[in-house]
Write an enzyme that holds these catalytic residues in place. Structure first.
Site, PDB file in Angstrom:
ATOM      1  N   ASP A 195       0.851  -1.182   0.000  1.00 19.13           N
ATOM      2  CA  ASP A 195       0.000   0.000   0.000  1.00 19.13           C
ATOM      3  C   ASP A 195       0.892   1.239   0.000  1.00 19.13           C
ATOM      4  O   ASP A 195       2.103   1.166   0.238  1.00 19.13           O
ATOM      5  CB  ASP A 195      -0.938  -0.014   1.204  1.00 19.13           C
ATOM      6  CG  ASP A 195      -2.268   0.656   0.890  1.00 19.13           C
ATOM      7  OD1 ASP A 195      -2.302   1.543   0.019  1.00 19.13           O
ATOM      8  OD2 ASP A 195      -3.274   0.295   1.530  1.00 19.13           O
ATOM      9  N   TRP A 196       0.295   2.381  -0.259  1.00 18.82           N
ATOM     10  CA  TRP A 196       1.045   3.607  -0.526  1.00 18.82           C
ATOM     11  C   TRP A 196       1.644   4.189   0.758  1.00 18.82           C
ATOM     12  O   TRP A 196       1.007   4.214   1.801  1.00 18.82           O
ATOM     13  CB  TRP A 196       0.115   4.627  -1.182  1.00 18.82           C
ATOM     14  CG  TRP A 196       0.185   4.661  -2.680  1.00 18.82           C
ATOM     15  CD1 TRP A 196       0.327   5.777  -3.453  1.00 18.82           C
ATOM     16  CD2 TRP A 196       0.130   3.565  -3.586  1.00 18.82           C
ATOM     17  NE1 TRP A 196       0.376   5.426  -4.788  1.00 18.82           N
ATOM     18  CE2 TRP A 196       0.262   4.081  -4.893  1.00 18.82           C
ATOM     19  CE3 TRP A 196       0.016   2.188  -3.440  1.00 18.82           C
ATOM     20  CZ2 TRP A 196       0.261   3.268  -6.027  1.00 18.82           C
ATOM     21  CZ3 TRP A 196       0.013   1.377  -4.572  1.00 18.82           C
ATOM     22  CH2 TRP A 196       0.132   1.917  -5.832  1.00 18.82           C
TER      23      TRP A 196
END
Length: 779
Positions: free
Chosen positions: A370-371
């Site tokens: 995920d970012w």
């Protein structure tokens, strides 16, 4: 940090293919037939080549792109080889910096068009070739912009094409960092609405349509679906899930991936890679807090129900999902393998990624983090809470559990744990530094780079990454596509109360209607006459948004001061026939909404057209609740975050939903003198005949379906705890459990039955044909 040995578990897809072939051979043998084999090997089929800067090589009468410009056919340029063989060759030719560039997933910036200068730095200097696009523009601009970026990539050494990804673009809800405005893309209900329809075949068709629109504009990776289950009512991401019960969500996840990837068992050349998220347990957020924020970094499992959160991912693995994205969350004090797992976010958790995902489940696709999981979160970030955005002056940083590590150490931590490509990152130099400092092995970098490249070969991007701009304009939002989207929107609508059969509206011609949140143009030509004030209206249609109450925006109830609720109550008090239209972004508490309306028709993202069509009876509401609707915030606070549908005395049970009454409708089953279940007081809700569990019942139990012509529910799934019937208005419209044809029709039952019947017919036909030929006659 110790470098981990490369793991190469046997591919489960290969096992399934082998088993499938063996089963087919056995079946043919049982019919006395033999499977035909070609007399000669199939000659290679020339693919279309998309070329802007590279030259073309002709070998054995076939055409190839000379991507490295050496005038010879390099193995990775040879489309006759397998994606694995081509990736083997290309990885061996890349240096460490070029391999590192493959391991980051950067963001394309710009407004209206991409920032070419920023992109050029990432491409030329850092060798980055995977990007997320959040450009919310029309089909023509988006396709043209993506083509221009691919042309720049083709001119680079080795000509590695770009993989361009996106967050969901085909829903109605737009949330920063989670979804993108649909623009020219065909709108569907949010995923939770597809869960309300509960028709995997429709979900598969939706996935195929979305994939066609993505590919038309040059997008080849979907950062979806969410396989999370919505067990914590306050959690903010439930609209992206397919529902609350693992076994019900599993077939939806599987169908979506099959549609998106263009194959039932893996990725096709025409498909789009899927990144199923968020591995695993994100739906069990403590207090419903969002783990984009430091204060919300924990998921909790007080009900010991972690296993159910794994179930939907099993559907993804059965479909051959290309990618997996781990959750930001730390699974607080979760015991797996006999001990508490390391208290770090899943993107840094070796047990969750190596032991469980790659080991137990045999997943061998790409793990995309995920970012922001390697970025800094300074004190201002640590103190940040809603309603402030999780993105601040520091950017976006979610390094939960590894906050004290350096940037380079965090890159090494994630990749060593099992991540192949780091989302939201654009500094591959940290990967190079990690190798040089002995924190990360070159072999692990090469393994991850190989996985990333294999998918680009599988997608056919090395042959043609370009799209036809005119075809993109014709594809996105075409009439056929929008018809399917409208069908899904209409079917997803869920009728929760319907006092005196207020819906569908009878004889609307000339009646005055007050519209709140609906464009007056939507009722043009219907006979309804829009008025500006509720006091002048015969009918009121009022949309209601998620109230997002409380200091943390987690409250689910309407306090009475929200503008949309004020409009609803004003219309009802004025005597208008009042239709409440709440959007169930989360499982809202609708007690006072039901009391101040004549019907409650819930939606999960729907156009004005879809709502008006259902209100007028031009289409029927078929949705049933994909999660229960609680009765109070006190009940919500007392439920277990990891267990679905377990609040005390829910106002509406899981899978509640009314159907429109049919004039002169007869009961679908003969009434019996002694029903098998005793109705409870205060409505027509029935108690389950067996002790409820978290698993849905296999067969619906018979129940009293009420009088002929009344509405009934669409399914018989039980909830996790016995519930008492709703009171007041809700009780008057409470749902019953349906069995037989009514229940099957309302839920879009058994989507595989036609395929099974067709397959059986083909086999019988083949057998008859063989018998006929043996007898010298024609079957």
């Amino acid at each position: 940090m110790k470098a981990r040995a490369s793991q190469q578990p046997r591919a489960h897809r290969s096992r399934r293919r082998a088993l499938g072939l063996a089963a087919s051979a056995a079946l043919f043998a049982s019919l006395g037939l033999s499977a035909a084999t070609p007399a000669h090997a199939t000659p290679p089929q020339q693919p279309d080549l998309g070329i802007r800067t590279a030259k073309v090589l002709t070998v054995d009468g076939l055409r190839f792109k000379d991507l490295d410009g050496n005038g010879e056919l390099t193995p990775y340029e040879d489309w006759r080889l397998t994606p694995q063989e081509r990736a083997d060759d290309l990885v061996a030719r890349l240096d460490l910096a070029q391999r590192a560039g493959l391991l980051v997933h950067a963001s394309l910036t710009g407004s209206g068009t991409y920032d070419r200068e920023a992109f050029g730095t990432l491409l030329h200097d850092r060798h980055v070739s995977t990007y997320i696009s959040r450009l919310g523009v029309g089909a023509e601009t988006l396709a043209s912009e993506n083509n221009a970026l691919q042309e720049a990539a083709e001119a680079e050494p080795f000509g590695i094409p770009l993989k361009i990804s996106t967050d969901p673009r085909n829903g109605f809800t737009v949330t920063e960092g989670q979804t993108v405005s649909n623009g020219d893309f065909t709108p569907f209900p949010d995923a939770i609405g597809m869960g309300a329809i509960d028709d995997p075949d429709l979900t598969k068709r939706m996935g195929a349509l979305i994939a066609a629109e993505y590919r038309a504009v040059g997008i080849t990776e979907a950062l979806s679906p969410q396989a999370d289950i919505s067990t914590e009512p306050r959690w903010s991401r439930q609209n992206g899930t397919f529902g609350s019960v693992g076994s019900d969500v599993k077939p939806q996840v599987k169908a979506y991936i099959q549609g998106m990837q263009g194959s039932d068992t893996g990725l096709s050349t025409e498909g789009v890679t899927t990144v199923v998220k968020h591995w695993v347990g994100y739906g069990a957020q403590a207090n419903g807090y969002d783990s984009h924020y430091y204060y919300g970094r924990y998921a909790v499992f007080p009900g010991n129900n972690f296993a159910e959160h794994l179930v939907p991912f099993e559907g993804a693995f059965e479909a051959g999902a290309s990618g997996v994205m781990p959750t930001y969350s730390i699974l607080k004090d979760l015991v797996l393998g006999g001990k508490v797992i390391e208290q770090v976010g899943a993107n840094h958790n070796e047990y969750l990624l190596q032991t469980l995902l790659r080991g137990q489940y045999g997943f061998n696709g790409v793990i995309t983090s995920d970012w922001g999981i390697t970025n800094d979160c300074p004190q201002e970030c640590l103190d940040n809470r809603p309603p402030n955005s999780f993105v601040g002056t520091w950017g976006a940083g979610m390094p939960w559990g590894v906050e004290d590590l350096s940037l380079t150490e965090r890159y090494a931590s994630a990749i060593n744990a099992g991540v192949d490509i780091i989302g939201g990152a654009d500094q591959p130099q940290h990967i190079v530094d990690a190798v040089n400092e002995g924190l990360l092995s070159e072999e692990r970098v090469a393994e991850a780079a190989h996985r990333v490249l294999v998918q680009k070969f599988e997608l056919g991007l090395f042959e043609n990454p370009y799209v036809d701009v005119d075809a993109a304009v014709a594809t996105l939002g075409s009439d056929a596509h929008r018809a399917l989207g409208l069908e899904a929107q209409q079917r997803s609508l869920t009728l929760l109360t319907n006092r005196d059969e207020s819906l569908p509206l009878a004889a609307p011609q000339g009646k005055k209607v007050y519209l709140y949140g609906i464009d007056p143009a939507a009722v043009r030509g219907t006979g309804l006459v829009p008025v500006a004030e509720p006091g002048a209206a015969d009918i009121a249609l009022v949309r209601l948004a998620d109230p997002k109450g409380g200091n943390d925006l987690t409250d689910l109830d309407f306090k009475g001061t929200e503008p949309d609720f004020v409009a609803l109550k004003a219309a009802h008090d004025a005597g208008a026939l009042t239709i409440a239209l709440p959007q169930l972004f989360r499982p809202l508490i609708l007690g006072n909404v039901a009391e101040n309306s004549d019907a409650v028709l819930a939606n999960y993202g729907a156009s004005d057209e879809a709502i008006v069509n259902v209100v007028l009876g031009k289409a029927k509401p078929e949705g049933t609740l994909p999660f229960e609707l609680p009765s109070s915030m006190q009940a919500v606070a007392a439920q277990l975050s990891d267990v679905p549908n377990d609040s005390a005395d829910p106002l509406f049970a899981y899978r509640a939903g009314l159907a429109y009454a049919e004039a002169g409708e007869e009961p679908t089953t003969e009434p019996t003198d002694e029903p098998t279940t005793e109705p409870t007081t205060g409505g027509t809700t029935t108690e389950p005949t067996t002790e409820p569990t978290t698993e849905p019942t296999t067969e619906p139990s018979p129940s009293d379906s009420g009088q002929a012509g009344t509405a009934v529910t669409a399914t018989a799934t039980t909830t996790t705890a016995p519930t008492t019937p709703p009171t007041g208005t809700a009780a008057a419209n409470a749902t019953t459990t349906a069995s037989g044809p009514t229940a099957l029709a309302a839920t879009g039952s058994d989507p595989w039955r036609p395929a099974v019947i067709a397959s059986a017919a083909l086999l019988v036909g083949a057998a008859l044909l063989w018998v006929g030929r043996r007898r010298g006659t024609r079957a």
